[in-house]
Design a protein around this motif. Sequence first.
Motif, PDB file in Angstrom:
ATOM      1  N   ASN A   1       6.558  -6.866  25.020  1.00 56.73           N
ATOM      2  CA  ASN A   1       6.886  -6.569  23.633  1.00 56.73           C
ATOM      3  C   ASN A   1       5.866  -7.245  22.722  1.00 56.73           C
ATOM      4  N   GLN A   2       5.138  -6.446  21.956  1.00 56.73           N
ATOM      5  CA  GLN A   2       4.177  -6.992  21.003  1.00 56.73           C
ATOM      6  C   GLN A   2       4.760  -6.869  19.607  1.00 56.73           C
ATOM      7  N   GLN A   3       4.599  -7.937  18.803  1.00 58.24           N
ATOM      8  CA  GLN A   3       5.199  -7.966  17.481  1.00 58.24           C
ATOM      9  C   GLN A   3       4.125  -8.105  16.404  1.00 58.24           C
ATOM     10  N   TYR A   4       4.265  -7.295  15.357  1.00 58.00           N
ATOM     11  CA  TYR A   4       3.321  -7.290  14.240  1.00 58.00           C
ATOM     12  C   TYR A   4       4.098  -7.354  12.935  1.00 58.00           C
ATOM     13  N   SER A   5       3.444  -7.875  11.899  1.00 59.42           N
ATOM     14  CA  SER A   5       4.017  -7.792  10.554  1.00 59.42           C
ATOM     15  C   SER A   5       3.047  -7.005   9.689  1.00 59.42           C
ATOM     16  N   LEU A   6       3.580  -6.262   8.734  1.00 53.16           N
ATOM     17  CA  LEU A   6       2.780  -5.354   7.928  1.00 53.16           C
ATOM     18  C   LEU A   6       3.121  -5.521   6.460  1.00 53.16           C
ATOM     19  N   VAL A   7       2.108  -5.646   5.636  1.00 50.00           N
ATOM     20  CA  VAL A   7       2.268  -5.690   4.179  1.00 50.00           C
ATOM     21  C   VAL A   7       1.744  -4.367   3.640  1.00 50.00           C
ATOM     22  N   LEU A   8       2.585  -3.632   2.912  1.00 50.69           N
ATOM     23  CA  LEU A   8       2.205  -2.328   2.372  1.00 50.69           C
ATOM     24  C   LEU A   8       1.969  -2.444   0.871  1.00 50.69           C
ATOM     25  N   ARG A   9       0.758  -2.129   0.446  1.00 46.81           N
ATOM     26  CA  ARG A   9       0.417  -2.170  -0.983  1.00 46.81           C
ATOM     27  C   ARG A   9      -0.356  -0.913  -1.340  1.00 46.81           C
ATOM     28  N   LYS A  10       0.057  -0.275  -2.409  1.00 51.93           N
ATOM     29  CA  LYS A  10      -0.700   0.850  -2.921  1.00 51.93           C
ATOM     30  C   LYS A  10      -1.926   0.327  -3.637  1.00 51.93           C
ATOM     31  N   LYS A  11      -3.011   1.071  -3.541  1.00 48.19           N
ATOM     32  CA  LYS A  11      -4.186   0.700  -4.294  1.00 48.19           C
ATOM     33  C   LYS A  11      -3.884   0.941  -5.766  1.00 48.19           C
ATOM     34  N   GLN A  12      -4.046  -0.091  -6.571  1.00 46.65           N
ATOM     35  CA  GLN A  12      -3.696   0.018  -7.979  1.00 46.65           C
ATOM     36  C   GLN A  12      -4.920   0.391  -8.804  1.00 46.65           C
ATOM     37  N   GLU A  13      -4.773   1.448  -9.553  1.00 48.36           N
ATOM     38  CA  GLU A  13      -5.799   1.873 -10.477  1.00 48.36           C
ATOM     39  C   GLU A  13      -5.161   1.934 -11.849  1.00 48.36           C
ATOM     40  N   ALA A  14      -5.957   1.659 -12.858  1.00 50.61           N
ATOM     41  CA  ALA A  14      -5.439   1.693 -14.223  1.00 50.61           C
ATOM     42  C   ALA A  14      -5.075   3.137 -14.564  1.00 50.61           C
ATOM     43  N   ASP A  15      -3.801   3.386 -14.711  1.00 55.70           N
ATOM     44  CA  ASP A  15      -3.269   4.704 -15.006  1.00 55.70           C
ATOM     45  C   ASP A  15      -3.058   4.796 -16.514  1.00 55.70           C
ATOM     46  N   THR A  16      -3.166   5.986 -17.077  1.00 51.02           N
ATOM     47  CA  THR A  16      -2.892   6.156 -18.502  1.00 51.02           C
ATOM     48  C   THR A  16      -1.814   7.210 -18.686  1.00 51.02           C
TER      49      THR A  16
ATOM     50  N   ASN B   1       7.364  -5.431  11.673  1.00 45.92           N
ATOM     51  CA  ASN B   1       8.243  -5.823  10.575  1.00 45.92           C
ATOM     52  C   ASN B   1       7.496  -5.672   9.265  1.00 45.92           C
ATOM     53  N   ILE B   2       8.137  -5.056   8.297  1.00 48.03           N
ATOM     54  CA  ILE B   2       7.549  -4.882   6.975  1.00 48.03           C
ATOM     55  C   ILE B   2       7.851  -6.147   6.188  1.00 48.03           C
ATOM     56  N   SER B   3       6.812  -6.925   5.892  1.00 45.48           N
ATOM     57  CA  SER B   3       7.022  -8.202   5.202  1.00 45.48           C
ATOM     58  C   SER B   3       6.904  -8.080   3.690  1.00 45.48           C
ATOM     59  N   ALA B   4       6.304  -7.011   3.184  1.00 44.88           N
ATOM     60  CA  ALA B   4       6.232  -6.794   1.732  1.00 44.88           C
ATOM     61  C   ALA B   4       5.875  -5.335   1.473  1.00 44.88           C
ATOM     62  N   THR B   5       6.402  -4.780   0.393  1.00 48.12           N
ATOM     63  CA  THR B   5       6.026  -3.430  -0.025  1.00 48.12           C
ATOM     64  C   THR B   5       5.812  -3.412  -1.524  1.00 48.12           C
ATOM     65  N   GLU B   6       4.819  -2.687  -1.937  1.00 47.79           N
ATOM     66  CA  GLU B   6       4.591  -2.417  -3.356  1.00 47.79           C
ATOM     67  C   GLU B   6       4.315  -0.934  -3.466  1.00 47.79           C
ATOM     68  N   GLY B   7       5.324  -0.174  -3.837  1.00 45.78           N
ATOM     69  CA  GLY B   7       5.215   1.274  -3.912  1.00 45.78           C
ATOM     70  C   GLY B   7       6.102   1.933  -2.872  1.00 45.78           C
ATOM     71  N   ASN B   8       6.010   3.260  -2.794  1.00 45.43           N
ATOM     72  CA  ASN B   8       6.808   4.034  -1.838  1.00 45.43           C
ATOM     73  C   ASN B   8       5.953   4.405  -0.648  1.00 45.43           C
ATOM     74  N   PHE B   9       6.453   4.132   0.547  1.00 44.55           N
ATOM     75  CA  PHE B   9       5.737   4.429   1.778  1.00 44.55           C
ATOM     76  C   PHE B   9       6.677   5.117   2.752  1.00 44.55           C
ATOM     77  N   ARG B  10       6.238   6.261   3.288  1.00 43.74           N
ATOM     78  CA  ARG B  10       7.004   6.997   4.291  1.00 43.74           C
ATOM     79  C   ARG B  10       6.738   6.408   5.668  1.00 43.74           C
ATOM     80  N   LEU B  11       7.739   6.457   6.536  1.00 44.57           N
ATOM     81  CA  LEU B  11       7.613   5.939   7.892  1.00 44.57           C
ATOM     82  C   LEU B  11       6.498   6.646   8.659  1.00 44.57           C
TER      83      LEU B  11
END
Length: 166
Positions: free
Chosen positions: A3-18, A106-116
């Motif tokens: 069993n191999q275990q990983y942690s994942l941080v999911l972040r959307k690339k942030q661009e200045a939106d108007t 394991n998802i350790s952080a999310t910023e935004g919506n991410f599909r499995l």
Amino acid sequence: MENQQYSLVLRKKQEADTVKKQCKMCGKVTTFTDTTIRRHNANGKNIYQFAIYKCPKNHSWNKKLDIYKSFSEHVDPATLVSTEFKPIEEGEKITLRSEKETFEINISATEGNFRLDRTLADHIEGWSRTKIVQKIKAGKILLNDCLTKPSQKLSVHDKILITVNE
């Protein structure tokens, strides 16, 4: 079975939106620019995430991005993600070699919506999104030890279990 275990941080690339909208302080339609600053408010059992936008005269507008469930007093969030999990760096892919292995992410952080399905396709070497969808439907990929649908949104402290054997 290994069993191999990983942690994942999911972040959307942030661009200045108007966004063009009515500024209540200026009294006219103006362009609001995303400051890429995020604000979180708690209300009972929910945590709300907002993006802060500013008009040219520095008036602010908050756009609601997401709603999360908060933890109760008896749960220590630090205990939910084990420290022995190998972090997956941004842009890094996992190589699934052995047919006898199970992988836990394991998802350790999310910023935004991410599909499995999309998240796994982005982070597993040599697996297409179609193959991942087939494995989810066959029960070879579980989310929080339960069957789920490929389009399921991921959140903090989710556990993805992947059984590799064909």
